[in-house]
Write a protein that holds these residues in place. Structure first.
Motif, PDB file in Angstrom:
ATOM      1  N   MET A 151       0.842  -1.199   0.000  1.00 46.74           N
ATOM      2  CA  MET A 151       0.000   0.000   0.000  1.00 46.74           C
ATOM      3  C   MET A 151       0.877   1.249   0.000  1.00 46.74           C
ATOM      4  O   MET A 151       1.834   1.343   0.760  1.00 46.74           O
ATOM      5  CB  MET A 151      -0.892  -0.023   1.246  1.00 46.74           C
ATOM      6  CG  MET A 151      -1.815   1.152   1.403  1.00 46.74           C
ATOM      7  SD  MET A 151      -2.763   1.050   2.953  1.00 46.74           S
ATOM      8  CE  MET A 151      -1.455   1.421   4.155  1.00 46.74           C
ATOM      9  N   HIS A 152       0.534   2.219  -0.848  1.00 46.73           N
ATOM     10  CA  HIS A 152       1.248   3.497  -0.850  1.00 46.73           C
ATOM     11  C   HIS A 152       1.050   4.227   0.462  1.00 46.73           C
ATOM     12  O   HIS A 152       1.984   4.786   1.036  1.00 46.73           O
ATOM     13  CB  HIS A 152       0.767   4.361  -2.020  1.00 46.73           C
ATOM     14  CG  HIS A 152       1.427   5.693  -2.117  1.00 46.73           C
ATOM     15  ND1 HIS A 152       1.059   6.778  -1.330  1.00 46.73           N
ATOM     16  CD2 HIS A 152       2.432   6.146  -2.909  1.00 46.73           C
ATOM     17  CE1 HIS A 152       1.808   7.815  -1.630  1.00 46.73           C
ATOM     18  NE2 HIS A 152       2.646   7.467  -2.596  1.00 46.73           N
ATOM     19  N   GLY A 153      -0.185   4.235   0.951  1.00 46.52           N
ATOM     20  CA  GLY A 153      -0.472   4.787   2.261  1.00 46.52           C
ATOM     21  C   GLY A 153      -0.862   6.261   2.273  1.00 46.52           C
ATOM     22  O   GLY A 153      -1.414   6.744   3.265  1.00 46.52           O
ATOM     23  N   ASP A 154      -0.589   6.988   1.169  1.00 52.03           N
ATOM     24  CA  ASP A 154      -0.978   8.399   1.085  1.00 52.03           C
ATOM     25  C   ASP A 154      -1.159   8.769  -0.381  1.00 52.03           C
ATOM     26  O   ASP A 154      -0.591   9.749  -0.864  1.00 52.03           O
ATOM     27  CB  ASP A 154       0.075   9.289   1.743  1.00 52.03           C
ATOM     28  CG  ASP A 154      -0.425  10.718   1.969  1.00 52.03           C
ATOM     29  OD1 ASP A 154      -1.650  10.926   1.962  1.00 52.03           O
ATOM     30  OD2 ASP A 154       0.412  11.621   2.151  1.00 52.03           O
ATOM     31  N   LEU A 155      -1.961   7.980  -1.082  1.00 49.69           N
ATOM     32  CA  LEU A 155      -2.068   8.076  -2.540  1.00 49.69           C
ATOM     33  C   LEU A 155      -3.011   9.214  -2.955  1.00 49.69           C
ATOM     34  O   LEU A 155      -3.992   9.013  -3.664  1.00 49.69           O
ATOM     35  CB  LEU A 155      -2.533   6.743  -3.132  1.00 49.69           C
ATOM     36  CG  LEU A 155      -2.324   6.536  -4.638  1.00 49.69           C
ATOM     37  CD1 LEU A 155      -0.852   6.593  -4.997  1.00 49.69           C
ATOM     38  CD2 LEU A 155      -2.944   5.222  -5.091  1.00 49.69           C
TER      39      LEU A 155
END
Length: 248
Positions: A151-155
């Motif tokens: 997961m990118h986490g701050d997309l």
């Protein structure tokens, strides 16, 4: 950087600052573990990322990406439907990649923080109690077991760069971890609900839209205090307060 016109402050608060100097971004972070994650994540992912030019803590220098951001929270996106679909396809590539070795936040951690933030919002009169209660109820759908992905986490839309209909790169990987794929899709479409169909089409597999909407509520509830304390305004048109009101 010869011939540069000046220094642009991209973002700045008490924890981090990002400056653009010509075609170079200089990122300064008080927490070097976040920078460690960013550099390692960019080296692992199967989608385009900025080139790391050099690192001298607390500064990380990255090459600018071609193109422009997919959009901005609170502003209509001028990107094409095809560009939004390409962002969904890029997210799918990321989520199909091998997991990073470090874990993300657990369900219990997220639920506990959500309870605390909701209490803070009501106690301090930041938002009406009925608005918080309604969105807390909507957010419940996100608090379920998931199969972890990369997961990118701050997309955010401002972290995805496009040139025409093509993705040229994704920036800001300091929150990358194992996590819920639908969280990334929710953050990508936060405040841009009209492009959710394009993103899902590009993603190419069934997703639970109710869970994405739940993450919109959950993320917005969690973000308000941090935004206020760091000088940002979640009450601006199209931003977090409006996202929460849309669930009423």
């Amino acid at each position: 950087m010869a011939g540069m016109e000046g220094i642009e402050v991209v973002v700045a608060h008490s924890e981090r600052a990002t400056l653009r100097v010509g075609d170079v971004f200089l990122k300064v972070d008080v927490d070097q573990t976040r920078t460690d994650v960013e550099v390692e994540a960019m080296a692992m992912v199967p989608i385009p990322t900025p080139e790391v030019l050099w690192r001298k803590p607390p500064v990380l220098a990255l090459a600018a990406l071609p193109g422009t951001a997919l959009g901005r929270l609170g502003e209509p996106s001028t990107a094409s439907s095809a560009a939004w679909a390409a962002a969904g396809a890029a997210a799918r590539l990321l989520h199909d990649a091998p997991l990073p070795p470090w874990p993300g936040r657990s369900l219990d951690e997220i639920a506990s923080r959500l309870d605390g933030e909701c209490a803070w919002l009501v106690t301090n009169g930041v938002l009406p109690a009925d608005l918080v209660t309604r969105n807390r109820r909507v957010a419940e759908a996100a608090l379920r077991p998931w199969t972890p992905v990369f997961m990118h986490g701050d997309l955010q839309v401002s972290h995805v760069f496009v040139d025409g209909d093509e993705i040229t790169g994704v920036i800001d990987w300091s929150e990358a971890a194992q996590g819920d794929a639908l969280f990334d899709l929710a953050i990508l479409t936060l405040g841009h609900e009209e492009h959710l169909g394009d993103v899902v089409a590009g993603y190419g597999t069934h997703v639970d839209l109710d869970v994405i909407r739940a993450w919109w509520s959950l993320r917005s509830l969690l973000a308000v205090r941090w935004l206020v304390e760091h000088g940002f305004d979640p009450s601006l048109p199209g931003c977090e307060f409006d996202v929460l009101r849309a669930r009423m």
